[in-house]
Design an enzyme around this catalytic site. Structure first.
Site, PDB file in Angstrom:
ATOM      1  N   ASP A  45     -12.476   8.088 -37.186  1.00 36.31           N
ATOM      2  CA  ASP A  45     -12.387   6.996 -35.941  1.00 36.31           C
ATOM      3  C   ASP A  45     -12.894   5.581 -36.646  1.00 36.31           C
ATOM      4  OD1 ASP A  45     -13.001   6.442 -32.616  1.00 36.31           O
ATOM      5  OD2 ASP A  45     -14.656   5.617 -33.811  1.00 36.31           O
ATOM      6  N   TYR A  50     -14.713  -3.228 -36.848  1.00 36.48           N
ATOM      7  CA  TYR A  50     -15.915  -2.871 -37.824  1.00 36.48           C
ATOM      8  C   TYR A  50     -15.710  -3.409 -39.113  1.00 36.48           C
ATOM      9  CZ  TYR A  50     -15.993   1.149 -34.467  1.00 36.48           C
ATOM     10  OH  TYR A  50     -16.351   1.969 -33.348  1.00 36.48           O
ATOM     11  N   LYS A  75      -9.072   0.758 -32.615  1.00 38.91           N
ATOM     12  CA  LYS A  75      -9.247   0.170 -31.396  1.00 38.91           C
ATOM     13  C   LYS A  75      -8.874  -1.389 -31.704  1.00 38.91           C
ATOM     14  CE  LYS A  75     -13.397   3.233 -31.339  1.00 38.91           C
ATOM     15  NZ  LYS A  75     -13.528   3.197 -32.812  1.00 38.91           N
ATOM     16  N   HIS A 106     -11.096  -1.612 -27.116  1.00 40.84           N
ATOM     17  CA  HIS A 106     -12.473  -1.288 -27.514  1.00 40.84           C
ATOM     18  C   HIS A 106     -13.387  -1.704 -26.341  1.00 40.84           C
ATOM     19  CE1 HIS A 106     -14.812  -1.507 -31.388  1.00 40.84           C
ATOM     20  NE2 HIS A 106     -15.572  -0.943 -30.713  1.00 40.84           N
TER      21      HIS A 106
END
Length: 312
Positions: A45, A50, A75, A106
């Site tokens: 994931d 990130y 996302k 997201h």
């Protein structure tokens, strides 16, 4: 040992245990992904926000596991709600792949793409710089276009309440396949899970152990069940969600923990009884309800136990 598979509403199958990569530090996530894949994980994931997707791709290649055997999720970030394909293309390039198995919105919050920061634009009062003219249903249409182009196999939501899903569903050609949420012992979101089941949307749990420092590992009820069944508390916390057909995405960069999260979750799934699950369902309502992830959006997202709406 292989993860159970859950069938999505479009017929695709998703591994029920995946590796989360949120908050994995630089120079750690590549090895974590490699270790996870070598230990049997087949679901990773990710997210553009990130900032570590290049390392995720490096870990995938270093593992030697073929891309076709790995389920990859990423996302769409809030500043890209008007530029869905652009964000997706960056993710594909970072990961070194030409398609995603699953692409999620997201957060159900569009932010100013020309604001004072590319990730977290803010207004003068400190609140997020929300793009108030962008409707979720329009972002969803652009997500559907990515399926039609073959760049993603499934699309879904993340951090969507029932209220936010109902901004999308009436005009959706493709029903969201999943909704990724903060789901754990202290935030079970039972009413929302029932709604998702009725809509054939599979729930996914991020931070299933409680995010930073895994605070849920100290829970007494989960500890009692762990001792009763010869498990670790983390196993119970993950197996509890798996027993409810929730995809779990525990994050770790420690090889031993990566391995034990995988094997322990599957062991707990076999050992926990319906009575155990019912007992754990009642823990939050017994006075432990707590959210751990609450970004200061400055708007009401429609969740229970979310801070009241504040002025934009």
């Amino acid at each position: 040992m292989a993860s159970p598979l859950i069938t999505l509403n479009n017929g695709e199958k998703i591994p029920a245990v995946g590796l989360g990569t949120w908050q994995s530090k630089p120079n750690e996530v590549s090895n974590a992904v490699k270790e996870a894949l070598l230990k049997g994980y087949r679901h990773i994931d990710c997210a553009w926000a990130y900032g570590n997707e290049k390392e995720v791709g490096e870990g995938l290649r270093a593992s030697g596991v073929p891309r076709s055997e790995v389920y990859i999720t990423s996302k769409l970030w809030g500043t890209y709600h008007r530029r869905v394909e652009e964000c997706l293309d960056q993710t594909l390039a970072n990961l070194g792949t030409d398609y995603l198995d699953l692409y999620l919105i997201h957060w159900p919050v569009a932010m100013n793409p020309a604001g004072n920061h590319p990730v977290f634009p803010t207004r003068a009062n400190g609140n997020r710089d929300i793009d108030e003219t962008r409707e979720l249903k329009d972002t969803w249409k652009d997500m559907e276009a990515m399926v039609k182009k073959g760049k993603v196999r499934s699309i879904g939501a993340s951090n969507f309440s029932q209220m936010m899903l109902e901004k999308v569903l009436p005009t959706a050609e493709i029903v969201p396949a999943v909704n990724q949420l903060e789901l754990h012992l202290y935030n079970p979101q039972l009413a929302l899970l029932a709604y998702l089941k009725a809509k054939t949307i599979v729930p996914q749990a991020y931070s299933p152990l409680g995010s930073t420092d895994s605070p849920l590992l100290a829970d007494e009820a989960a500890g009692v069940l762990a001792r009763r069944h010869g498990l670790q508390t983390a196993d119970v916390l993950l197996g509890y969600l798996l027993a409810k057909d929730v995809v779990v995405l525990p994050k770790s960069v420690t090889p031993a923990r990566i391995a034990s999260n995988f094997t322990g979750a599957l062991a707990a799934l076999q050992k926990l009884t319906p009575a155990d699950v019912a007992l754990l369902d009642g823990v939050a309502a017994g006075g432990k309800q707590k959210r751990l992830i609450m970004p200061p959006w400055g708007i009401d997202l429609g969740f229970d136990n979310w801070p009241a709406k504040t002025a934009l």
